[in-house]
Motif scaffolding. Structure first.
Motif, PDB file in Angstrom:
ATOM      1  N   ASN A  15       0.833  -1.201   0.000  1.00  0.00           N
ATOM      2  CA  ASN A  15       0.000   0.000   0.000  1.00  0.00           C
ATOM      3  C   ASN A  15       0.870   1.254   0.000  1.00  0.00           C
ATOM      4  O   ASN A  15       1.783   1.340   0.804  1.00  0.00           O
ATOM      5  CB  ASN A  15      -0.889  -0.025   1.250  1.00  0.00           C
ATOM      6  N   PRO A  16       0.651   2.247  -0.814  1.00  0.00           N
ATOM      7  CA  PRO A  16      -0.320   2.279  -1.916  1.00  0.00           C
ATOM      8  C   PRO A  16       0.279   1.734  -3.209  1.00  0.00           C
ATOM      9  O   PRO A  16       1.481   1.550  -3.318  1.00  0.00           O
ATOM     10  CB  PRO A  16      -0.608   3.771  -2.060  1.00  0.00           C
ATOM     11  N   THR A  47      -5.196   0.845  -3.421  1.00  0.00           N
ATOM     12  CA  THR A  47      -4.867   1.165  -2.031  1.00  0.00           C
ATOM     13  C   THR A  47      -5.757   0.358  -1.096  1.00  0.00           C
ATOM     14  O   THR A  47      -6.824  -0.137  -1.502  1.00  0.00           O
ATOM     15  CB  THR A  47      -5.076   2.668  -1.714  1.00  0.00           C
TER      16      THR A  47
END
Length: 160
Positions: A15-16, A47
């Motif tokens: 993430n992201p 995300t």
């Protein structure tokens, strides 16, 4: 109206912008019988918050008729945005976090889709602590994590 319980979770590996997945479990009790449906899917370049939102959206969009829904999520982002009225404030402010329009709200495309998915239902959002032994949350986490590992995941096209 039918009474439905929904558990949701999202995951993003890196993430992201890593691969991500969402999972949802829908439970409807009719008489002595319990009907359970599991939903999952994934995207690349996404995300965690987007996958948390997708889990809720996909679950609500799967409902065929108006229902009373209790929805459990470990995402404070979603639960607080709904329960504390943040999302409606963002909508009133043309999807800015405040009336001064200094900072755009994130994930607007999915918030719009979520509000539409909620229109025909009475939805009560409840926060549940993640990774704390709640069977519904644990199952959704497995569904989401497994979906994030899928092959040939579509790119998550964000409309910010």
């Amino acid at each position: 109206m039918d009474e439905i319980v929904i558990y949701t979770d999202g995951a993003c590996l890196g993430n992201p912008d890593g691969p991500g997945g969402y999972g949802a479990v829908l439970i409807c009790k009719i008489g002595d019988k319990e009907h359970k449906k599991e939903l999952s899917g994934g995207f690349n370049k996404t995300t965690n918050n987007r996958m948390e939102l997708m889990a809720v959206i996909v679950a609500l969009e799967a409902l065929k008729r108006p229902c009373n829904v209790t929805l459990y999520s470990d995402s404070k982002y979603i639960v607080d945005a709904i329960n504390l009225g943040w999302v409606m404030k963002w909508k009133r402010n043309s999807w800015y976090k405040d009336a001064k329009k200094k900072e755009k709200a994130k994930n607007v495309d999915l918030w719009i889709r979520l509000l539409k998915a909620m229109e025909n239902h009475n939805v009560k959002f409840e926060w549940v602590k993640g990774h704390a032994g709640n069977w519904g949350n644990e199952l959704c986490d497995k569904l989401a994590s497994s979906a994030a590992l899928g092959e040939d995941l579509p790119i998550d096209v964000r409309e910010e």
